[in-house]
Design a protein around this motif. Structure first.
Motif, short mmCIF file in Angstrom:
data_model
loop_
_atom_site.label_atom_id
_atom_site.label_comp_id
_atom_site.label_asym_id
_atom_site.label_seq_id
_atom_site.Cartn_x
_atom_site.Cartn_y
_atom_site.Cartn_z
N THR A 209 -9.26 11.20 4.53
CA THR A 209 -9.07 12.29 3.96
C THR A 209 -9.92 13.55 3.64
OG1 THR A 209 -7.56 13.02 2.04
CG2 THR A 209 -9.46 11.38 1.66
N THR A 211 -9.01 15.38 1.29
CA THR A 211 -8.65 15.70 -0.19
C THR A 211 -9.52 15.22 -1.11
OG1 THR A 211 -6.20 15.59 0.39
CG2 THR A 211 -6.94 15.31 -1.94
N ASP A 213 -11.81 13.43 -4.40
CA ASP A 213 -11.63 12.38 -5.22
C ASP A 213 -10.57 11.65 -5.01
OD1 ASP A 213 -13.52 13.67 -7.00
OD2 ASP A 213 -11.91 15.24 -7.49
N VAL A 214 -10.46 10.91 -3.92
CA VAL A 214 -9.65 10.03 -3.53
C VAL A 214 -10.28 8.49 -3.49
CG1 VAL A 214 -7.84 9.17 -1.46
CG2 VAL A 214 -8.03 11.62 -2.08
N SER A 215 -10.07 7.57 -4.03
CA SER A 215 -10.38 6.29 -4.03
C SER A 215 -9.82 5.46 -2.99
CB SER A 215 -10.34 5.52 -5.39
OG SER A 215 -10.91 4.33 -5.31
N TRP A 221 -5.17 3.73 -0.93
CA TRP A 221 -5.59 4.92 -1.28
C TRP A 221 -5.18 5.28 -2.83
CZ3 TRP A 221 -5.87 9.17 3.46
CH2 TRP A 221 -6.80 8.30 4.31
N SER A 222 -6.25 5.68 -3.50
CA SER A 222 -5.70 6.17 -4.90
C SER A 222 -6.16 7.48 -5.35
CB SER A 222 -6.16 5.01 -6.21
OG SER A 222 -5.78 3.61 -5.76
N PHE A 223 -5.22 8.19 -6.07
CA PHE A 223 -5.63 9.56 -6.42
C PHE A 223 -4.94 9.99 -7.58
CE2 PHE A 223 -2.86 9.17 -2.66
CZ PHE A 223 -1.56 10.00 -3.22
N ILE A 228 -2.06 15.49 -0.72
CA ILE A 228 -2.97 14.79 0.11
C ILE A 228 -2.99 14.97 1.42
CG2 ILE A 228 -1.67 12.54 -0.15
CD1 ILE A 228 -4.42 11.21 -0.22
N LEU A 291 -0.38 4.80 -0.54
CA LEU A 291 -1.00 5.74 -1.34
C LEU A 291 -0.43 5.54 -2.62
CD1 LEU A 291 0.12 8.74 0.92
CD2 LEU A 291 -2.02 7.44 0.90
N ARG A 293 -0.59 7.36 -6.25
CA ARG A 293 -0.69 8.45 -7.27
C ARG A 293 -0.47 8.27 -8.56
NH1 ARG A 293 2.62 13.73 -9.20
NH2 ARG A 293 0.69 14.67 -10.09
N ALA A 383 -7.94 5.92 -9.30
CA ALA A 383 -7.27 7.12 -8.84
C ALA A 383 -8.45 8.38 -9.31
CB ALA A 383 -6.06 7.51 -9.61
#
Length: 397
Positions: A209, A211, A213-215, A221-223, A228, A291, A293, A383
């Motif tokens: 990604t 984007t 600050d995406v874990s 994937w957490s954000f 994204i 994903l 959020r 996130a």
């Protein structure tokens, strides 16, 4: 006198016979396939063996040989290929017996379209893998064969014509730079067409990604953001599609190497599926990303040094942290007063500390000088949501 007249009439009657009445003739018609490149009558050659005569049929395919002696003949009908290529038809033969004064019509002689072989090798199918090789004269008609040891394949008795060839092996693809379908032309009878080597590789995809600050934890994937972009790196994809959850699978669209952007995602978990095809329209496996959020920060409810004792004589102490929905933490240790009770200032803060995996209990070690020691803790979730900070202090004697 009467006898002389009769004799004269007999002699005159024999002399009036046509010279060709004792000869024969052969006629017929050549029938061609009604297809471009195969229906040019001017390229037909009819040879009458035994008389050493040749002719080219008329526009309607009819031909004739006249003034032939009584006897046995052999008709040989061929079709001349273009340039240096051989004939697209098999040569036809017909035996004919002619008697004096007879015209023999052999009827229609239909030339049979010839056939050849198509062979090649598919590289990358070692280890017992078997690829399906498909040869198509039209989109609705296919001829199939499988690769043998080493990836070799061969089609036999393939009629003269134009074909499209493609390769199909589950989980594998042709590189995106390859040509597919591959045009194959069998132009003459008994021709051997060798297809250039075909390289086949496993479908390869790498998801990332752009984007911040995406874990990323595997396929989860957490954000916190509602916008994204999913980047897909692939050397095999030509078309792609995506869908969420159990939604209806959409049609394929051109592969987007610049990424797939998703906006206005609501809070919560979203199961996102991707699928791709190679240049031969072979489907890839389905790839799934989850994903998440998450805009709710974790809860940090307690930070305790040495079971909340007021003093200690050991610079190494236990640290207990109570938090919910935390996956990482950062810990700052600082001497805040000296032994005389004078305040001290630390050169850094908790924001300067590195993130580590969340632990509810661990040992921490302060410097050994007497005075008040203070620990500051902050946690965050997958996130990237941050909790507030909590502190606890203890006097080191």
């Amino acid at each position: 006198m009467r006898w002389m007249l009769v004799l004269s009439l007999l002699v005159l009657g024999c002399g009036s016979a046509e010279p060709g009445t004792s000869r024969g003739a052969i006629s017929g018609r050549v029938i061609l396939v009604d297809a471009p490149g195969l229906n040019d009558v001017s390229r037909v050659n009819v040879l009458l063996q035994g008389a050493n005569l040749t002719t080219v049929p008329n526009d309607d395919g009819t031909f004739a040989f006249a003034d032939l002696h009584e006897g046995n003949y052999e008709l040989a009908v061929g079709y001349q290929g273009l340039g240096a290529t051989g004939s697209p038809y098999r040569r036809a033969h017909r035996s004919v017996s002619v008697k004096a004064g007879q015209t023999v019509n052999v009827g229609g002689i239909a030339l049979e379209v010839g056939s050849g072989r198509v062979s090649g090798i598919v590289r990358g199918v070692d280890g017992g893998l078997v690829a399906r090789v498909i040869l198509s004269p039209t989109p609705d008609a296919i001829i199939e064969t499988n690769t043998s040891v080493g990836g070799a394949f061969v089609f036999t008795e393939i009629s003269v014509g134009t074909y499209q060839l493609r390769v199909d092996l589950s989980g594998h693809a042709l590189p995106s730079t390859a040509t597919c379908p591959i045009p194959v032309v069998v132009s003459s009878d008994e021709e051997e067409v060798v297809v250039p080597p075909l390289d086949i590789v496993p479908f390869t995809f790498a998801f990332s990604t752009s984007t911040p600050d995406v874990s990323v934890d595997g396929s989860t994937w957490s954000f916190t953001t509602d916008d994204i972009t999913v980047l897909v790196a692939s050397g095999t994809a030509a078309l792609g599609r995506y869908w969420f959850g159990v939604a209806e699978t959409p049609d394929y669209e051109p592969f987007q190497p610049g990424g797939y952007r998703f906006q206005n995602l609501p809070e919560g978990e979203h199961v996102l599926h991707f699928q791709f095809t190679d240049v031969c329209n072979v489907d890839s496996p389905v790839f799934t990303l989850t994903l998440v959020r998450d805009t709710t920060p974790p809860t940090l409810s307690a930070v305790t040094l040495n079971n909340d004792d007021a003093t200690t004589s050991n610079a190494t102490m236990s640290l207990e942290v109570t938090a919910q929905d935390a996956t990482q933490m950062r810990v700052h240790l600082c001497a805040t007063q000296d032994a005389a009770g004078q305040p001290l200032t630390c050169p850094d803060t908790v924001e300067d500390m590195a993130w580590t995996s969340y632990q509810s209990r661990q040992a921490v070690t302060f410097d050994s000088s007497p005075g008040v020691k203070t620990v500051t803790v902050q946690v965050r979730d997958d996130a990237g949501n941050l909790s507030g900070v909590l502190q606890d202090s203890i006097t080191l004697q």
